[in-house]
Design an enzyme around this catalytic site. Sequence first.
Site, PDB file in Angstrom:
ATOM      1  N   HIS A  65       5.337   6.496  -0.978  1.00 42.43           N
ATOM      2  CA  HIS A  65       6.250   5.350  -1.049  1.00 42.43           C
ATOM      3  C   HIS A  65       5.507   4.055  -0.796  1.00 42.43           C
ATOM      4  O   HIS A  65       4.560   4.015  -0.019  1.00 42.43           O
ATOM      5  CB  HIS A  65       7.402   5.518  -0.053  1.00 42.43           C
ATOM      6  CG  HIS A  65       6.970   5.531   1.378  1.00 42.43           C
ATOM      7  ND1 HIS A  65       6.434   6.655   1.971  1.00 42.43           N
ATOM      8  CD2 HIS A  65       6.971   4.568   2.324  1.00 42.43           C
ATOM      9  CE1 HIS A  65       6.140   6.379   3.228  1.00 42.43           C
ATOM     10  NE2 HIS A  65       6.440   5.113   3.472  1.00 42.43           N
ATOM     11  N   HIS A 121       0.847  -1.203   0.000  1.00 45.89           N
ATOM     12  CA  HIS A 121       0.000   0.000   0.000  1.00 45.89           C
ATOM     13  C   HIS A 121       0.877   1.245   0.000  1.00 45.89           C
ATOM     14  O   HIS A 121       2.092   1.158   0.213  1.00 45.89           O
ATOM     15  CB  HIS A 121      -0.900   0.025   1.250  1.00 45.89           C
ATOM     16  CG  HIS A 121      -0.116   0.180   2.519  1.00 45.89           C
ATOM     17  ND1 HIS A 121       0.447  -0.887   3.175  1.00 45.89           N
ATOM     18  CD2 HIS A 121       0.250   1.278   3.227  1.00 45.89           C
ATOM     19  CE1 HIS A 121       1.104  -0.454   4.229  1.00 45.89           C
ATOM     20  NE2 HIS A 121       1.002   0.863   4.286  1.00 45.89           N
TER      21      HIS A 121
HETATM   22  P1  ATP Z   1       4.934  -3.277  11.320  1.00 47.05           P
HETATM   23  O1  ATP Z   1       4.847  -2.060  12.203  1.00 47.05           O
HETATM   24  O2  ATP Z   1       4.332  -4.493  11.911  1.00 47.05           O
HETATM   25  O3  ATP Z   1       6.301  -3.505  10.775  1.00 47.05           O
HETATM   26  P2  ATP Z   1       3.489  -1.658   9.452  1.00 47.05           P
HETATM   27  O4  ATP Z   1       4.466  -0.572   9.775  1.00 47.05           O
HETATM   28  O5  ATP Z   1       3.130  -1.907   8.039  1.00 47.05           O
HETATM   29  O6  ATP Z   1       4.010  -3.022  10.040  1.00 47.05           O
HETATM   30  P3  ATP Z   1       1.751  -0.117  11.063  1.00 47.05           P
HETATM   31  O7  ATP Z   1       2.877   0.190  11.998  1.00 47.05           O
HETATM   32  O8  ATP Z   1       0.405  -0.369  11.639  1.00 47.05           O
HETATM   33  O9  ATP Z   1       2.134  -1.398  10.219  1.00 47.05           O
HETATM   34  O10 ATP Z   1       1.675   1.069  10.017  1.00 47.05           O
HETATM   35  C1  ATP Z   1       0.679   1.186   9.051  1.00 47.05           C
HETATM   36  C2  ATP Z   1       1.164   2.156   7.990  1.00 47.05           C
HETATM   37  O11 ATP Z   1       1.372   3.447   8.572  1.00 47.05           O
HETATM   38  C3  ATP Z   1       2.492   1.762   7.360  1.00 47.05           C
HETATM   39  O12 ATP Z   1       2.505   2.195   6.020  1.00 47.05           O
HETATM   40  C4  ATP Z   1       3.503   2.545   8.162  1.00 47.05           C
HETATM   41  O13 ATP Z   1       4.661   2.827   7.410  1.00 47.05           O
HETATM   42  C5  ATP Z   1       2.742   3.821   8.464  1.00 47.05           C
HETATM   43  N1  ATP Z   1       3.155   4.368   9.763  1.00 47.05           N
HETATM   44  C6  ATP Z   1       3.276   3.701  10.921  1.00 47.05           C
HETATM   45  N2  ATP Z   1       3.647   4.505  11.927  1.00 47.05           N
HETATM   46  C7  ATP Z   1       3.777   5.739  11.393  1.00 47.05           C
HETATM   47  C8  ATP Z   1       4.134   7.019  11.908  1.00 47.05           C
HETATM   48  N3  ATP Z   1       4.432   7.208  13.190  1.00 47.05           N
HETATM   49  N4  ATP Z   1       4.165   8.058  11.056  1.00 47.05           N
HETATM   50  C9  ATP Z   1       3.847   7.902   9.763  1.00 47.05           C
HETATM   51  N5  ATP Z   1       3.497   6.729   9.207  1.00 47.05           N
HETATM   52  C10 ATP Z   1       3.463   5.655   9.996  1.00 47.05           C
END
Ligand code: ATP
Length: 184
Positions: free
Chosen positions: A130, A48
């Site tokens: 990205h 995504h």
């Molecule tokens: P994991 O954390 O298990 O490695 P993930 O990062 O895909 O997996 P989430 O942490 O729930 O899952 O994040 C969902 C989406 O939001 C992802 O695209 C992640 O890069 C983005 N994201 C997560 N935390 C932040 C943040 N603090 N600021 C901006 N984007 C974020």
Amino acid sequence: MSAEANKPSKNRLFFALWPDEAVIEAVERMRGELGLDQGRPVPQENLHITLLFLGDVPDETLDDLKALADRLALASCEIVLDRLEHWVRPAVLCLTASEVPEPVAELVNQLKRGVRKLGFKPEKRPFRPHLTLARKVRRRVGERQIEPVRWPVRDFVLVKSDRDDQGSRYTILGRWPRSREAVP
Ligand code: ATP
Ligand code: MG
């Protein structure tokens, strides 16, 4: 305790662009061509582009977020992913777009404005589209231009993120504009 009482009162949410089958295929083809073997690949069903990360959202705010999305427009456009980048600090390998299509930039701005009114403090950094291909990429990977992956943008989604033993699991809670609704 009843099942009801066990229900979490918060969910980890984010707005995103979700790829259709053709885009997923194109990304997978590119992933194969690049021959990447580092870190933890993002599973196909998790690919995504995050538009706006919200973090933990109380259940009672969900309807406000959906109402906000109802009010927003998104003109059809195309994101062209034309570069492989290794972001060293977050340790992710991603496909990036050199240009942000105007309708997507506008949507992100409106989402930020809208959620601010709901009490969120959205990210201040400029939006950089990205598509994360792999996480925990700690060894250097050379950045390079790639044969562009073209992503037709028609709608955006609100997504719930849960974590289990397998990693992150995403559930699409809504898709907008509603007129093009095909799922939740
Ligand atoms: P994991 O954390 O298990 O490695 P993930 O990062 O895909 O997996 P989430 O942490 O729930 O899952 O994040 C969902 C989406 O939001 C992802 O695209 C992640 O890069 C983005 N994201 C997560 N935390 C932040 C943040 N603090 N600021 C901006 N984007 C974020
Ligand atoms: Mg994360």
